[in-house]
Design an enzyme around this catalytic site. Structure first.
Site, PDB file in Angstrom:
ATOM      1  N   ASP A  91     -33.053  -3.215 -15.468  1.00  0.00           N
ATOM      2  CA  ASP A  91     -32.719  -4.526 -14.919  1.00  0.00           C
ATOM      3  C   ASP A  91     -33.707  -5.627 -15.314  1.00  0.00           C
ATOM      4  O   ASP A  91     -33.656  -6.129 -16.428  1.00  0.00           O
ATOM      5  CB  ASP A  91     -32.578  -4.391 -13.389  1.00  0.00           C
ATOM      6  CG  ASP A  91     -31.893  -5.593 -12.753  1.00  0.00           C
ATOM      7  OD1 ASP A  91     -31.530  -6.537 -13.484  1.00  0.00           O
ATOM      8  OD2 ASP A  91     -31.715  -5.597 -11.526  1.00  0.00           O
ATOM      9  N   HIS A 127     -26.340  -2.306  -8.309  1.00  0.00           N
ATOM     10  CA  HIS A 127     -27.087  -2.471  -7.046  1.00  0.00           C
ATOM     11  C   HIS A 127     -26.365  -1.829  -5.857  1.00  0.00           C
ATOM     12  O   HIS A 127     -26.806  -0.786  -5.396  1.00  0.00           O
ATOM     13  CB  HIS A 127     -27.433  -3.934  -6.745  1.00  0.00           C
ATOM     14  CG  HIS A 127     -28.235  -4.599  -7.819  1.00  0.00           C
ATOM     15  ND1 HIS A 127     -29.418  -4.081  -8.271  1.00  0.00           N
ATOM     16  CD2 HIS A 127     -28.008  -5.722  -8.564  1.00  0.00           C
ATOM     17  CE1 HIS A 127     -29.901  -4.851  -9.234  1.00  0.00           C
ATOM     18  NE2 HIS A 127     -29.068  -5.853  -9.434  1.00  0.00           N
TER      19      HIS A 127
END
Ligand SMILES: [Zn+2]
Length: 453
Positions: free
Chosen positions: A319, A268
């Site tokens: 993800d 991220h």
């Protein structure tokens, strides 16, 4: 694996699509080089290095379609209410269910041309928090799913200590929590031994986040010899909590503790300041962006242009499995930056080439993902594993293209529907757009979903 020579119309070789080349694969499942002799003709196909999905939580495939709304009265807390829904699923899965859910995600990955997955695995214990007889049972179920589908997997074994700094214990996190850092490290080394004989499986360490892991654990993890992946600065709240606890922002803390080196991947890295970008760049760390998930959760946009300019390496992950399509992740990495920066082709290397940006994004989806996972896959070169996928050049989405325009069209105009074959270690796991376990997997997954919700 039978040795073979594949002769597609276009082959991605030495960083670009080329005509009139053939790929020779040895009986060890590795690339021998340019082939001669009788070839398997892949007419109307382009053959490219397999996509590497560097950040996945396979079981979250169960959440698809079930979180795209706001819980009434929770309009200001949409990420954290998504997380509570995710915990509901996480708490309901027996080991066999984790296998069924993971297999479905992995089948979908294979059909999308993904040949390697980095599975960030945090479901360790029974729902009451007690370890299974083999403490790695859940991880081994996920690995079994990858093996049955035929994917290469790096099991990133998560260490998780707490709900957060000065945050009361959350009973819904019991399955994730180990008693101390030593228990995490011994689970990692035991798991490494358990899979040692399988070249398709490796193991990495994954401190969950600065929220979920205290400094003493981080100190115990920072010298780890293999790859280390960690969620970093996904949401403003975790950055605020880190500053409150340590007097530093997450990347500064990780820098002080010695994490920022090329074996480290920050997943991220959305809420970061310029100094943190410099630190990540100087350490030559990998940053794994998960653009479709970051968009879905409202996290924000990874400043990929500034990170790359500073020296960080970019890779991609599906993800939360909101969608499983690395081509779309690659597109969104640049696409979301365009909205923020107010201009086009933000990550273009500026050499005036029609496929320059696409080749750079494709590198993120392949070679750099493999590097972040400590693997040599992600590129087709002599001695590398023969992990590849093909696309159908006769598909309507890809009409009218040539070797220079195919890749930009693939990333910016097409999606996983054009994928036809996928091979891992020279073994074809998808043929003609079909995976042999897709039907059974879908059936058992549907039954599981009915039971969970
Ligand atoms: Zn994640």
């Amino acid at each position: 694996v039978l040795p073979a020579v594949y002769k597609p119309d276009l082959l991605y070789w030495e960083g670009a699509l080329r005509r009139d080349l053939a790929l020779a694969v040895g009986s060890d499942g590795k690339v021998l080089g340019q082939g001669a002799g009788k070839a398997v003709r892949l007419k109307g196909r382009a053959l490219l290095p397999g996509l590497v999905n560097a950040h996945s939580h396979a079981f979250q495939r169960l959440l698809r379609g079930r979180t795209e709304y706001v819980t009434s009265g929770k309009a200001d807390d949409t990420f954290w209410s998504w997380r509570e829904r995710m915990y509901q699923v996480a708490l309901s899965l027996a080991p066999e269910d984790a296998y069924v859910a993971s297999r479905q995600a992995f089948v979908e990955m294979a059909l999308a041309g993904i040949t390697t997955v980095g599975e960030f695995h945090y479901l360790h214990h029974a729902p009451d928090g007690s370890p299974y007889p083999n403490p790695n049972q859940m991880a081994l179920e996920v690995i079994r799913a990858a093996r049955d589908v035929g994917l290469r997997i790096v099991l990133l074994r998560v260490g998780y200590a707490r709900a957060g700094f000065s945050v009361p214990e959350n009973p819904r996190q019991r399955r994730f929590i180990d008693k101390d850092a030593g228990a995490v490290l011994s689970a990692v080394s035991r798991l490494t031994e358990e899979v040692e004989s399988d070249p398709m499986v490796t193991v990495g360490l994954a401190p969950h986040s600065v929220r979920a892991v205290p400094k003493s654990w981080l100190e115990a993890f920072s010298g780890h010899a293999g790859v280390v992946h960690m969620h970093v600065a996904e949401q403003p709240k975790e950055v605020e909590a880190c500053v409150a606890e340590h007097g530093k922002r997450p990347v500064e803390l990780l820098s002080d503790l010695g994490f920022l080196k090329p074996t480290f991947t920050a997943v991220h890295a959305v809420c970061i300041e310029p100094e943190e970008i410099s630190l990540l760049g100087r350490g030559k760390v990998h940053v794994c962006a998960c653009p479709t998930t970051e968009r879905n959760l409202g996290d924000g946009v990874v400043p990929a242009d500034r990170l790359a300019a500073a020296g960080a390496r970019l890779c991609l992950g599906s993800d939360s499995q909101a969608t499983i399509d690395l081509l779309k992740e690659a597109e969104a990495l640049d696409g979301q930056l365009r909205l923020v920066r107010g201009r086009r082709a933000v990550l273009d290397p500026l050499q005036g080439e029609v496929d320059g940006l696409a080749r750079r994004l494709f590198d993120c989806a392949t070679r750099q993902g493999a590097e972040s996972l400590g693997l040599k896959s992600g590129q087709l070169e002599v001695g590398a594993p023969a992990d590849f996928f093909t696309v159908d050049l006769e598909h309507p989405l890809l009409a009218g293209l040539d070797e220079r325009t195919l890749l930009p069209a693939l990333l910016f105009g097409a999606d996983a529907r054009v994928v036809r074959e996928a091979a891992v270690g020279g073994k074809l796991i998808v043929k003609g757009g079909v995976h042999e376990h897709a039907e059974a997997s879908g059936r058992e997954f549907s039954a599981l979903a009915r039971r969970v919700f």
